[in-house]
Design a protein around this motif. Structure first.
Motif: not given
Length: 104
Positions: A33-62
């Motif tokens: 999830q730390k790698d995903l945070q860095l990827w989001l920051e580089n690709k979309f210029h977004l800084k989000v928490s680990q919890g946001t990453i976790s919640n997003t991945l939980k709903r990935s099917a949607d």
């Protein structure tokens, strides 16, 4: 409410960014999830928490559903209407009178 990301400006992910994150995680399953945070920051210029990453991945099917992004890609929050019929009528009224009445 104080942010748990000290010194980080609060940002909200769009559905487009959420879908891209889920696709990236599916293609790179060994990413943390730390790698995903860095990827989001580089690709979309977004800084989000680990919890946001976790919640997003939980709903990935949607987010990966084919027709999920057809309407609007810039949606950030999904909140169902409490009174959908009333909101529809109010929206129609707004469209009809927006040129005649000062609305804020």
């Amino acid at each position: 409410m104080a942010s748990h990301l000290k010194g980080v400006t609060k940002s909200t992910m769009t559905d487009e960014a959420r879908k891209a994150l889920c696709e990236y995680k599916r293609e790179n399953s060994s990413c943390t999830q730390k790698d995903l945070q860095l990827w989001l920051e580089n690709k979309f210029h977004l800084k989000v928490s680990q919890g946001t990453i976790s919640n997003t991945l939980k709903r990935s099917a949607d987010y990966l559903a084919a027709n999920y992004l057809e309407k609007r890609k810039d949606i950030k929050r999904h909140k169902p209407a409490k009174y959908p019929d009333m909101e529809k009528v109010l929206y129609e009224w707004f469209l009809q009178y927006q040129d005649r009445v000062n609305m804020t």
